[in-house]
Scaffold this motif. Structure first.
Motif, PDB file in Angstrom:
ATOM      1  N   LYS A  94     -12.337  22.046 -21.627  1.00  0.00           N
ATOM      2  CA  LYS A  94     -13.028  23.038 -20.717  1.00  0.00           C
ATOM      3  C   LYS A  94     -13.878  22.248 -19.594  1.00  0.00           C
ATOM      4  O   LYS A  94     -14.876  21.518 -20.300  1.00  0.00           O
ATOM      5  CB  LYS A  94     -13.706  23.762 -21.513  1.00  0.00           C
ATOM      6  N   VAL A  95     -13.581  22.117 -18.359  1.00  0.00           N
ATOM      7  CA  VAL A  95     -14.246  21.420 -17.347  1.00  0.00           C
ATOM      8  C   VAL A  95     -14.816  22.285 -16.507  1.00  0.00           C
ATOM      9  O   VAL A  95     -14.376  23.322 -15.838  1.00  0.00           O
ATOM     10  CB  VAL A  95     -13.202  20.734 -16.581  1.00  0.00           C
ATOM     11  N   LYS A  96     -16.290  21.844 -16.163  1.00  0.00           N
ATOM     12  CA  LYS A  96     -16.964  22.736 -15.240  1.00  0.00           C
ATOM     13  C   LYS A  96     -16.897  21.809 -14.159  1.00  0.00           C
ATOM     14  O   LYS A  96     -17.453  20.908 -14.113  1.00  0.00           O
ATOM     15  CB  LYS A  96     -18.572  22.736 -15.826  1.00  0.00           C
ATOM     16  N   ASN A  97     -16.474  22.377 -12.899  1.00  0.00           N
ATOM     17  CA  ASN A  97     -16.007  21.706 -11.584  1.00  0.00           C
ATOM     18  C   ASN A  97     -17.217  22.032 -10.746  1.00  0.00           C
ATOM     19  O   ASN A  97     -17.115  23.128  -9.960  1.00  0.00           O
ATOM     20  CB  ASN A  97     -14.619  22.003 -11.335  1.00  0.00           C
ATOM     21  N   CYS A  98     -18.127  21.287 -10.187  1.00  0.00           N
ATOM     22  CA  CYS A  98     -19.089  21.380  -9.346  1.00  0.00           C
ATOM     23  C   CYS A  98     -18.790  20.653  -8.018  1.00  0.00           C
ATOM     24  O   CYS A  98     -17.643  20.173  -7.856  1.00  0.00           O
ATOM     25  CB  CYS A  98     -20.411  20.773  -9.881  1.00  0.00           C
ATOM     26  N   ASP A  99     -19.772  20.667  -6.818  1.00  0.00           N
ATOM     27  CA  ASP A  99     -19.291  20.282  -5.644  1.00  0.00           C
ATOM     28  C   ASP A  99     -19.221  18.809  -5.779  1.00  0.00           C
ATOM     29  O   ASP A  99     -18.194  18.210  -5.294  1.00  0.00           O
ATOM     30  CB  ASP A  99     -20.559  20.423  -4.745  1.00  0.00           C
ATOM     31  N   SER A 100     -20.103  17.921  -6.518  1.00  0.00           N
ATOM     32  CA  SER A 100     -20.047  16.465  -6.604  1.00  0.00           C
ATOM     33  C   SER A 100     -19.713  15.735  -7.829  1.00  0.00           C
ATOM     34  O   SER A 100     -19.508  14.640  -8.024  1.00  0.00           O
ATOM     35  CB  SER A 100     -21.196  15.867  -6.055  1.00  0.00           C
ATOM     36  N   THR A 101     -19.835  16.502  -8.758  1.00  0.00           N
ATOM     37  CA  THR A 101     -19.460  16.151 -10.228  1.00  0.00           C
ATOM     38  C   THR A 101     -18.612  17.288 -10.948  1.00  0.00           C
ATOM     39  O   THR A 101     -18.605  18.176 -10.654  1.00  0.00           O
ATOM     40  CB  THR A 101     -21.018  16.104 -10.986  1.00  0.00           C
TER      41      THR A 101
END
Length: 114
Positions: free
Chosen positions: A97-104
């Motif tokens: 389960k991956v939380k994909n933000c703008d820079s990380t």
């Protein structure tokens, strides 16, 4: 010039061009990501990834060769989207389960499925 001779020159030129293109693309390690699955995985890999206390080689392998399960993912949330990625490592099915933000990108959960 007869048609068959022109066709032969044309096909010879196309074959030579394909060989040259294959040589350049292999050297540059270019990746063509047109499917949504490939684009999401490439986007996650291009960012700084934070791993939990688990095997990072397995997580890296799944982020390279895994499958995004869009039915379990939350692609509508605003600051960061959450993706569920499934893959195999050593004959075990693993779900990330991956939380994909703008820079990380943050790997939140690693679940071993049987």
């Amino acid at each position: 010039m007869p048609f068959l001779r022109r066709l032969g020159y044309y096909l010879g030129g196309v074959a030579l061009g394909l060989i040259i293109l294959a040589f350049f693309f292999r050297k540059k390690s270019t990746e063509f990501c047109y499917s949504p699955n490939c684009r999401v995985l490439k986007n996650i890999r291009s960012k700084q990834i934070t791993y939990p206390n688990s095997d990072t080689l397995v997580i890296h392998s799944i982020l390279k060769n895994g499958d995004v399960v869009f039915s379990k993912s939350d692609t509508k949330s605003k600051p960061c989207k959450t993706y569920v990625i499934e893959g195999k490592s050593e004959e075990k099915l693993i779900e990330l389960k991956v939380k994909n933000c703008d820079s990380t990108a943050v790997v939140q959960e690693v679940n071993y499925l049987d």
